[in-house]
Design a protein around this motif. Sequence first.
Motif, PDB file in Angstrom:
ATOM      1  N   LYS A   1     -29.459 -69.833-100.190  1.00 20.86           N
ATOM      2  CA  LYS A   1     -30.770 -69.462-100.742  1.00 20.86           C
ATOM      3  C   LYS A   1     -31.792 -69.293 -99.626  1.00 20.86           C
ATOM      4  N   LYS A   2     -31.820 -70.271 -98.709  1.00 15.63           N
ATOM      5  CA  LYS A   2     -32.866 -70.261 -97.685  1.00 15.63           C
ATOM      6  C   LYS A   2     -32.659 -69.165 -96.652  1.00 15.63           C
ATOM      7  N   MET A   3     -31.419 -68.749 -96.434  1.00 16.81           N
ATOM      8  CA  MET A   3     -31.124 -67.792 -95.366  1.00 16.81           C
ATOM      9  C   MET A   3     -30.793 -66.399 -95.907  1.00 16.81           C
ATOM     10  N   LYS A   4     -31.097 -66.170 -97.194  1.00 18.15           N
ATOM     11  CA  LYS A   4     -30.659 -64.894 -97.781  1.00 18.15           C
ATOM     12  C   LYS A   4     -31.430 -63.684 -97.247  1.00 18.15           C
ATOM     13  N   ASN A   5     -32.631 -63.899 -96.717  1.00 15.45           N
ATOM     14  CA  ASN A   5     -33.432 -62.749 -96.273  1.00 15.45           C
ATOM     15  C   ASN A   5     -33.391 -62.504 -94.768  1.00 15.45           C
ATOM     16  N   THR A   6     -32.408 -63.047 -94.097  1.00 12.53           N
ATOM     17  CA  THR A   6     -32.380 -62.855 -92.648  1.00 12.53           C
ATOM     18  C   THR A   6     -31.030 -62.284 -92.215  1.00 12.53           C
ATOM     19  N   THR A   7     -31.057 -61.555 -91.091  1.00 12.91           N
ATOM     20  CA  THR A   7     -29.803 -61.024 -90.537  1.00 12.91           C
ATOM     21  C   THR A   7     -29.157 -62.036 -89.587  1.00 12.91           C
ATOM     22  N   LEU A   8     -29.818 -63.174 -89.416  1.00 15.11           N
ATOM     23  CA  LEU A   8     -29.337 -64.183 -88.473  1.00 15.11           C
ATOM     24  C   LEU A   8     -28.049 -64.839 -88.993  1.00 15.11           C
ATOM     25  N   GLN A   9     -27.035 -64.895 -88.130  1.00 13.64           N
ATOM     26  CA  GLN A   9     -25.737 -65.448 -88.534  1.00 13.64           C
ATOM     27  C   GLN A   9     -25.318 -66.559 -87.578  1.00 13.64           C
ATOM     28  N   PHE A  10     -24.774 -67.628 -88.131  1.00 13.07           N
ATOM     29  CA  PHE A  10     -24.299 -68.756 -87.318  1.00 13.07           C
ATOM     30  C   PHE A  10     -22.821 -69.011 -87.525  1.00 13.07           C
ATOM     31  N   ARG A  11     -22.219 -69.660 -86.520  1.00  9.72           N
ATOM     32  CA  ARG A  11     -20.838 -70.127 -86.668  1.00  9.72           C
ATOM     33  C   ARG A  11     -20.859 -71.648 -86.704  1.00  9.72           C
ATOM     34  N   THR A  12     -20.080 -72.235 -87.591  1.00 10.14           N
ATOM     35  CA  THR A  12     -20.032 -73.696 -87.674  1.00 10.14           C
ATOM     36  C   THR A  12     -18.750 -74.233 -87.011  1.00 10.14           C
ATOM     37  N   GLU A  13     -17.942 -73.318 -86.466  1.00 11.41           N
ATOM     38  CA  GLU A  13     -16.813 -73.732 -85.617  1.00 11.41           C
ATOM     39  C   GLU A  13     -16.523 -72.616 -84.618  1.00 11.41           C
ATOM     40  N   VAL A  14     -15.933 -72.974 -83.495  1.00 12.11           N
ATOM     41  CA  VAL A  14     -15.546 -71.922 -82.536  1.00 12.11           C
ATOM     42  C   VAL A  14     -14.059 -72.078 -82.222  1.00 12.11           C
TER      43      VAL A  14
END
Length: 289
Positions: free
Chosen positions: A276-289
């Motif tokens: 919900k909080k990140m639905k309007n952004t193109t920003l993407q994160f990884r939670t593992e590498v």
Amino acid sequence: MPPRPNLFDFHGVSMIHYFTDNWENIQNFKARPDDVLIATYPKAGTTWVSYILDLLYFSQPDRQKSTPIHERVPFLEIHIPNFSTGTDLADSLHTSPRLIKTHLPVQLVPKSFWEQKCRVVYVARNAKDNVVSYFHFDRMNFVHPEPGDWNSFLQRFMDGKMVFGSWYDHVTGWWERKQSHPKLHYMFFEDMVEDTGREIDKLCSFLGMTSTAEQKEKIRHLAQFDNMKKDDMANYSTVNIMDFKISPFMRKGKVGDWKNHFTITQNEQFDEDYKKKMKNTTLQFRTEV
């Protein structure tokens, strides 16, 4: 130690008085065109990137061995009794460029940094690892509010009731600013863990620096987490407002440690809220590498 501070709302951002008491001097801070501002949400890799930048610009062994990183790279908004204020430390730096760090959300950064078109390096870390790191930090850092238990801390993080406000607003606010401020280099903690050398190359090209492969390799080696953790000039062990018996300032420096903290239910709730909080952004994160 004085009692731990309480959070209050400051221009729409949760703050504590240690970062607002010097506000007039912070807002009137005179940036110089060659200043480099290192901006992050707390516990996202600030010290790591500060250390790398300091080595890139000033690889003088005596400086690295004699002066703690928080004096080489002052923390702009800090104001703790019996310590120099961040603005005074920054003003007294003789280096060129001056490296200055801040945890302020983008809208609270002193205007002069934008007016002088300073270079800004922003480091972002995925929310799950960031909240875990922040939890352990608040347990040992007496100038922050009492963290409470993990479950209530996680809820507060989701509600944005953290020192320096909401992680979601912070990372997206700086991401949006990058679109209009060409001199903003946006980095990810996860990329640095995955390939520090590659990220040092990107930093060099952003800063317009030429370093030899040998110099870069040396910096990459020095900036490995385990080496920094042992370095008393980088690991904050000289600062007496933290209790290293509770948790070290530099704890693990890993991606994916959140899996040791989140329950299945917490993880599901968090993911749903995150969407919900990140639905309007193109920003993407990884939670593992």
